[in-house]
Design a protein around this motif. Structure first.
Motif, PDB file in Angstrom:
ATOM      1  N   ALA A 156      50.130 -25.371  48.044  1.00  0.00           N
ATOM      2  CA  ALA A 156      49.224 -25.898  47.496  1.00  0.00           C
ATOM      3  C   ALA A 156      48.798 -27.269  48.428  1.00  0.00           C
ATOM      4  O   ALA A 156      47.515 -27.843  48.693  1.00  0.00           O
ATOM      5  CB  ALA A 156      49.435 -26.661  46.139  1.00  0.00           C
ATOM      6  N   ARG A 198      44.860 -19.116  51.287  1.00  0.00           N
ATOM      7  CA  ARG A 198      44.931 -20.824  51.530  1.00  0.00           C
ATOM      8  C   ARG A 198      43.606 -21.307  52.316  1.00  0.00           C
ATOM      9  O   ARG A 198      43.114 -22.509  52.060  1.00  0.00           O
ATOM     10  CB  ARG A 198      46.183 -21.207  52.225  1.00  0.00           C
ATOM     11  CG  ARG A 198      46.259 -22.889  52.519  1.00  0.00           C
ATOM     12  CD  ARG A 198      46.227 -23.590  51.125  1.00  0.00           C
ATOM     13  NE  ARG A 198      46.273 -24.987  51.341  1.00  0.00           N
ATOM     14  CZ  ARG A 198      45.067 -25.680  51.599  1.00  0.00           C
ATOM     15  NH1 ARG A 198      43.851 -25.186  51.838  1.00  0.00           N
ATOM     16  NH2 ARG A 198      45.124 -26.893  51.911  1.00  0.00           N
ATOM     17  N   PRO A 246      43.970 -24.390  45.125  1.00  0.00           N
ATOM     18  CA  PRO A 246      45.204 -24.245  44.698  1.00  0.00           C
ATOM     19  C   PRO A 246      45.100 -23.297  43.214  1.00  0.00           C
ATOM     20  O   PRO A 246      45.851 -22.304  43.108  1.00  0.00           O
ATOM     21  CB  PRO A 246      46.019 -25.306  44.482  1.00  0.00           C
ATOM     22  CG  PRO A 246      45.357 -26.070  45.529  1.00  0.00           C
ATOM     23  CD  PRO A 246      44.045 -25.817  45.543  1.00  0.00           C
TER      24      PRO A 246
END
Length: 400
Positions: free
Chosen positions: A339, A132, A137
């Motif tokens: 996301a 992340r 995403p």
């Protein structure tokens, strides 16, 4: 004054460099610790003068350890960065693995497996958070597909390796081997993996509960996370119930069972790589919208086969389809869950992982108990998991 973290650039280019390989290794600790000792269930039961049901409890304890342990690391990784909590987790893993090798009875083994999982889950939480940190995403979904490729190699090789080691050196050697792997990983991480936490956020450890609650109240996070966790619980039902079904019920030799386990792993590897290719042309959400109904269909087929006592091939074929389809469902569900998380990426990774293994622990215990009443407990539980995953995804959909 504490040194500020270096910025971590977010990229849309999912380059499969050495860092991604290290992340895959970190996420592989848990499946290695699970899959490698499955062929040794009978040997462990014989050594401790107990039955395989009690040995299955050591696997259930491992799942619950993964559930609790991830909650311990989530906020810590947001507060202190990614690497220091990882070192602590690897130290716990190494010490408890050695303890498992010398456990005097099955009760000690169960307890130490719980603690071993708390160490192993550091790699799961932190690897997801690092993804992340570094990728957008869409790119992160491709990276997660690659992680599944490497994780998928573990179920192919680990049971085979575990069967041979158990035969030649005894099952206790398995835990000494993974302890050595933990030491080697810590050394490699120290020299190769950078700190990817871009900057310090005002994260307070005493607010851990409220942080996790804020993550859980995010509708998008909860939808994708719960969908992925329920779908993957079928995999853990398979891991828990397959030794009994295929070795005791269908009469496979442990070595042949290891090859069958590897065959199913090839399926999830292939579909995860197909998912990575499809992500070049379609959004992860669109792929999830197609793959989840497929999962539901094969779940229904598996339940029908179990109802009619369809035997070895009647179970194996829909099982292969289910496990393979997870290679498309899980990466996209994970990417969707993380996301919209930014400063809470570590906490969100911990929550989604804990949901996954809480459900896995309950499913593992359920399969173990249901196995006393039906030879097809694994198949029934997997069938229900596929249907519930689709229901969760549809019911929790936000209005357009």
């Amino acid at each position: 004054m504490a040194r500020a973290f270096e910025p971590a650039p977010v990229s849309d280019n999912a380059r499969f460099d050495f860092i991604v390989v290290i992340l895959a290794l970190l996420t592989a600790f848990a499946p290695l610790s699970i899959d490698m000792y499955l062929p040794a269930f009978s040997a462990i039961a014989s050594d401790y003068a107990t039955d395989t049901h009690h040995v299955e409890l050591s696997l259930t304890a491992f799942f619950f350890g993964l559930f609790i342990g991830q909650l311990l690391y989530g906020t810590a990784t947001d507060k202190f960065g990614r690497k220091n909590p990882l070192y602590i987790g690897l130290a716990i893993y190494v010490v408890t693995s050695i303890g498992c090798a010398f456990a005097p009875d099955i009760q000690w083994l169960i307890a130490l497996r719980f603690l071993q999982a708390i160490g192993a889950c550091a790699g799961i939480v932190i690897a997801r958070a690092v993804v992340r940190d570094l990728y957008t995403p869409q790119a992160s979904a491709r990276v997660f597909s690659f992680l599944i490729l490497v994780m998928g190699v573990a179920p192919i090789l680990a049971p085979l390796f575990g069967a041979y080691v158990t035969e030649w050196m005894g099952w206790r050697a398995l835990f000494l081997i993974v302890a050595g792997l933990g030491v080697a990983s810590a050394v490699t991480i120290h020299f190769v993996l950078p700190e990817t936490r871009g900057r310090r956020y005002d994260v307070r450890m005493r607010n851990t509960g409220s942080t996790y609650w804020a993550v859980l109240r995010d509708p998008s996070f909860l939808r994708y996370s719960l969908t992925g966790a329920i779908a993957q619980s079928g995999l853990f039902a398979y891991i828990t119930g397959s030794p009994k079904m295929f070795i005791e019920v269908f009469g496979l030799e442990p070595m042949h069972y290891s090859w069958l386990f590897g065959l199913n792993a090839i399926g999830i590897i292939g579909f995860s790589q197909l998912n990575g290719w499809l992500l070049k042309y379609h959004s992860s959400r669109k792929i999830l919208n197609v793959s989840l109904p497929i999962l539901a269909v094969v779940s229904i087929v598996m339940c029908v086969m179990a109802y009619f006592n369809a035997g070895f091939w009647g179970i194996l074929l829909p099982l292969f389809a289910y496990i393979s389809t997870l290679g498309m469902v899980f990466p996209n569900a994970m990417a969707g869950a993380l996301a919209e998380q930014k400063e809470r990426a570590g906490s969100a990774s911990a929550v989604t992982g804990s949901l996954q293994f809480l459900i896995a622990g309950l499913v593992s215990a359920g399969v173990s108990q249901a196995g006393s009443f039906t030879d097809y407990a694994m198949a029934w539980v997997i069938g229900v998991a596929g249907l519930l995953a689709v229901i969760a995804y549809r019911v929790m959909r936000r209005p357009e």
